[in-house]
Design a protein around this motif. Sequence first.
Motif, short mmCIF file in Angstrom:
data_model
loop_
_atom_site.label_atom_id
_atom_site.label_comp_id
_atom_site.label_asym_id
_atom_site.label_seq_id
_atom_site.Cartn_x
_atom_site.Cartn_y
_atom_site.Cartn_z
N ARG A 1 6.92 0.10 1.11
CA ARG A 1 5.91 0.24 0.06
C ARG A 1 5.97 -0.90 -0.95
O ARG A 1 5.13 -0.97 -1.85
CB ARG A 1 6.14 1.55 -0.70
CG ARG A 1 5.89 2.75 0.16
CD ARG A 1 6.48 3.98 -0.47
NE ARG A 1 6.04 5.13 0.29
CZ ARG A 1 5.00 5.89 -0.05
NH1 ARG A 1 4.33 5.66 -1.15
NH2 ARG A 1 4.63 6.90 0.70
N LEU B 1 -0.24 1.18 0.62
CA LEU B 1 0.68 2.19 0.08
C LEU B 1 1.20 1.81 -1.29
O LEU B 1 1.54 2.65 -2.10
CB LEU B 1 1.88 2.35 1.04
CG LEU B 1 1.62 3.22 2.27
CD1 LEU B 1 2.80 3.10 3.21
CD2 LEU B 1 1.41 4.66 1.86
N GLY B 2 1.32 0.47 -1.52
CA GLY B 2 1.99 -0.01 -2.73
C GLY B 2 1.17 0.19 -3.99
O GLY B 2 0.15 0.78 -4.06
N LYS C 1 5.43 4.10 -7.91
CA LYS C 1 5.11 4.90 -6.71
C LYS C 1 6.29 4.94 -5.75
O LYS C 1 6.58 5.96 -5.13
CB LYS C 1 3.88 4.31 -6.00
CG LYS C 1 2.60 4.62 -6.74
CD LYS C 1 1.39 4.24 -5.88
CE LYS C 1 0.14 4.18 -6.73
NZ LYS C 1 -0.71 3.02 -6.37
N PHE C 2 6.95 3.81 -5.66
CA PHE C 2 8.14 3.76 -4.81
C PHE C 2 9.18 4.77 -5.29
O PHE C 2 9.76 5.52 -4.50
CB PHE C 2 8.72 2.34 -4.80
CG PHE C 2 10.13 2.28 -4.30
CD1 PHE C 2 10.42 2.33 -2.94
CD2 PHE C 2 11.20 2.18 -5.20
CE1 PHE C 2 11.72 2.30 -2.48
CE2 PHE C 2 12.50 2.15 -4.74
CZ PHE C 2 12.77 2.20 -3.39
N TRP D 1 5.22 -3.94 5.76
CA TRP D 1 4.51 -3.99 4.48
C TRP D 1 3.08 -3.54 4.66
O TRP D 1 2.33 -4.06 5.48
CB TRP D 1 4.58 -5.41 3.94
CG TRP D 1 3.63 -5.77 2.82
CD1 TRP D 1 2.76 -6.83 2.82
CD2 TRP D 1 3.48 -5.14 1.56
NE1 TRP D 1 2.10 -6.89 1.65
CE2 TRP D 1 2.49 -5.86 0.84
CE3 TRP D 1 4.06 -4.01 0.95
CZ2 TRP D 1 2.10 -5.52 -0.44
CZ3 TRP D 1 3.66 -3.67 -0.32
CH2 TRP D 1 2.68 -4.42 -1.00
N SER E 1 3.37 -0.26 -8.54
CA SER E 1 3.81 0.01 -7.17
C SER E 1 5.29 0.41 -7.14
O SER E 1 5.71 1.20 -6.31
CB SER E 1 3.52 -1.17 -6.24
OG SER E 1 4.19 -2.30 -6.67
#
Lengths: 462, 593
Positions: A437, A461-462, A404-405, A457, A401
Amino acid sequence: MKQLEYRHVTAARGSLLFLKGGAHAALGERVSIRDKEGTIRNGQVIRTSEKMVLVQVFESTNNLDIENTWVRYLDTPFELALSPDMLGRVFNGIGEPRDSRPPIVSSVVRSVNGAPVNPAARAYPREFIQTGISTIDGLNSLIRGQKLPIFSGSGLPHNRLAAQIVRQAKLPDDASNFVIVFAAMGVSHSDTHFFQSEFESSGVLRNVVMFTNLANDPPMERLILPRTALTAAEYLAYELDHHVLVVITDMTNYAEALREVATEKGDVPSRKGYPGYLYSDLAEIYERAGRIQNRHGSITLIPILSMPSDDITHPIPDLTGYITEGQIVLSRELNSMSIYPPVNVPPSLSRLMKDGIGRDYTRDDHPRVASQLYSSYTRALEARNLASIIGSEELSQRDQSFIKFANAFENQFIQQGEDEERSIIETLDLSWELLSRLPPEELSRVTEEDIQKYHSWDSSLG
Amino acid sequence: MGKVIEVNGPLVTIQLPNIRNGEQVRIGKLGLMGEVINLREANALVQVYESTDSLQPGEHVEGLGKPLSVELGPGLLGQIFDGIQRPLKKIMELSGEQVIRGLSVAALDREQLWHFVPSANIVSGENLHGGDILGTVQETETIQHRILVPPGSQGEIIKHAPEGDYAVEEVLAHLKDAQGRVHELKMYHEWPVRTPRPYHSRTQSEQPLITGQRILDTFFPLLKGGKAAIPGPFGAGKTMVQQQIARWANADIVLYVGCGERGNELVDILETFPQLTDPHSGHPLMERTFLVANTSNMPVVAREASIYVGVTMAEYFRDQGYDVVMVADSTSRWAEALREVAGRLGQMPVEEGYPAYLASRLAAFYERAGSINTLSGDTGSVTLIGAVSPPGGDFSEPVTSHTKEIIRTFWALSKPLADARHYPAISWIESFSGYESRAKQWWADHIDPSWSHRRKQALSLLTQADELERIVNLVGPEALSSTQRWVLESANLIKDGLLQQSALDEIDSYCAPEKQFAMLEIILRFHEMGQELITLGTPVEQLTQLPDNSKIRRMKSTFGNDQSEQLQEFGNNLWEKLDKIRAEYASTSEIAR
Ligand SMILES: Nc1ncnc2c1ncn2[C@@H]1O[C@H](COP(=O)(O)OP(=O)(O)OP(=O)(O)O)[C@@H](O)[C@H]1O
Ligand SMILES: [Mg+2]
């Protein structure tokens, strides 16, 4: 006696002219040198004794012969005539017009070397400048009176970034514009032209003073050019009450000219052949930025320098970083990913940011959000690095995650349009959008109240 | 009267009969100040403290008959001086915002009156020695200035002034020495900066300098009278650490020497310190602080002098029985000034252009730190803390490597930590303190007997974690056992919760020793209880996902220094919670068995 012309050259080498002593030449005195053809060159006394005088010639000593060279001591240091008429004009390194208009005539004349400002007379810079660029405003805020260089490399868009800053910089609640002093050393004609047309199209040209020494102009003139430009800036700031934004490019060319003379003089080199006094010499230039008590104007300085072989430990960026109040570092990697502006976030820094942001200036959460973005992004870079070694499938859920961030951060926060102007509030809101995220327990640099207020939160998405 | 022969940057060759090495001179129409550093046949070489621009051969030179000295007396505190002790606020009144060359302004105000109270033993016929206390002046609310008999003067009191208001030039006592010479004692005296001031004897200091910074106090302590260095690349946080020390250290007097650094950093102190309260005295911080400033754009030679000017003033307050801290930012700029002059003198460079005597000069400077018995039977100390600015951040360069041999506490700043905005970016791997064994007594007596043990445990967790991270970077996190993963988690908790401490956080900027230890204790206990749970079969994830992790990370800015009970309470709740989890797992593992 001073206005006599002497024919007492004993030797010439590179940019140095050796003269017989006895004329009582003063250190730093301006001299004019006339050759056989009657052409005048400019020089400066850099060492003087009863027996010998050493002059540094800006136009080099090419084609001078010892017999037919006449030297006149002008009894003054290099000086610049100053007047409001300088705005909108173009000059060379010693303040002579380059725009085929008449020279500046004024009774206000100052030595270009200035004198060191008494530290007790300074005022601490605190006013946040909004540049509209997220990586600067959000993470490395520029403050009025700061010296904040751009560390770049050949082929990177430092000029476009500098031009965008010039176009967009303003105080959030202040309509008054900056006056611009633009100083170019050893840059190409097209780069200078780029800035000129930028100033023109954004309608600021009437508020710009340009000092240029192009790539094919005499290199030694670069040693005096930034001093000339800053003398103009000081006049505009402290006598005419303007807020002045000074852009100097490219400091690497300046330092190389300095090294060349140092080598000719036989000065003891320290690192990479640069003289030990490069630090103090650069400081004489950079420390002229700032604010002064009871003066309305200010000098904000953005020097641009290209890091030789992209090496931030090279003496030029290194010593600059030791003097300036932070640095914006550009990244070749981001640039090759077509991310503009390719600001390399981790090594970039604004030291004056801490006193110019937050509750009273931007928004209460700003300092913590900036710290959190730094922390999360560097953590994400580590994860990305790990992924490149062991493969991303091997990474923990958490690390994935973070990666991705990082992608989102680079594509949405760092990346922005060349004429996209984000307000600081927009930048901060965007920051929270990205931080959302990441799970709240990973965000220890912000407070629990911040999280309640701004964090949404969304584990999907995370 | 002599004359200038040659001008080569800050180095001027003069001809002046009978001039002595080390003597100060005034040069030319402008009256530039300089100091003779070399005699060569008929000529003398002078390093000039001011810019030599516009100086010409043939200008006149005059010797001042004394070496570079400072004035020592009331009126130093709260001031900012340049590298040769000229008062910069006064200079601003006289010459505006730029420093005009050749100004000669006395360091101490000649007009100001100070209320002088003679010591009880000041009666005619009494014998006084150098270092004795003639009387006192309340210089600021915080500091009582003790007027000292100058070292070297002694004799019988033949005349003395009563209590009253005096200016520094007024004579307060006459001493007659054994040879019948009469010494006039004033409120101030002069001292040559390159000569260390005398004391009775050195003592072993056992008092840690408490700075309120956890990584300094708990992990790499410094003692009062000790010597420390802070090396680090640009932007890593040297100045911030030094400003934090200047703000919070439990010293009586703090001297901040800005040597070749930014003007704005000094203004920052001048603007903020008067508004801040000294946590130890409750008075404005500026009352115990003073500054020496030779910023990077000021003349290089005065930079070399500024360090000595500073340390001499520090010794003077030490001799009054005070604990003085002098921070010098940056000693590298001082070394570079030395190199600059050596280069122009044509001295043989040995490493990176530095002269051979670099190491011995550095050692001699740090030798002026120490904890001492004063000549008057009191105790005092000078703590020296120098920033080092290695080119390219390379610690193997000469100034860093020589300094490292000399100092006892080394706070190494790391660029990767600074890049992640982990401040103070002090590396727990590269830093060291040679004072831990002496500091531990104080911590045991005042805070907790297990301090030394707990500190070692925390450091060991950090080193283990470093090792484990290397493994992860080679083969991935899957290779680690649960216990090892827990070690990594706990080390991260130490880094984020304990070591990281923002100077800008209102609550966390200063962390009292009690709170430092309480936090350390909570984190270690959390680690130990977690370890136990893991052996009972609790998955590591269950522990790392406890919301308490982020509470622990935030406890530094949640609980103030005066909230030790709440902090205790916070710990107790945590232990209760973990006990419950243990109970669960203990019963399941019971069943499994
Ligand atoms: N303890 C800290 N808490 C919060 N911020 C810090 C801390 N230490 C450093 N910083 C941040 O890092 C910036 C740079 O720190 P600092 O000016 O002390 O670096 P430096 O090592 O002295 O650099 P230079 O050698 O160029 O003078 C500061 O302006 C501040 O924003
Ligand atoms: Mg610093």
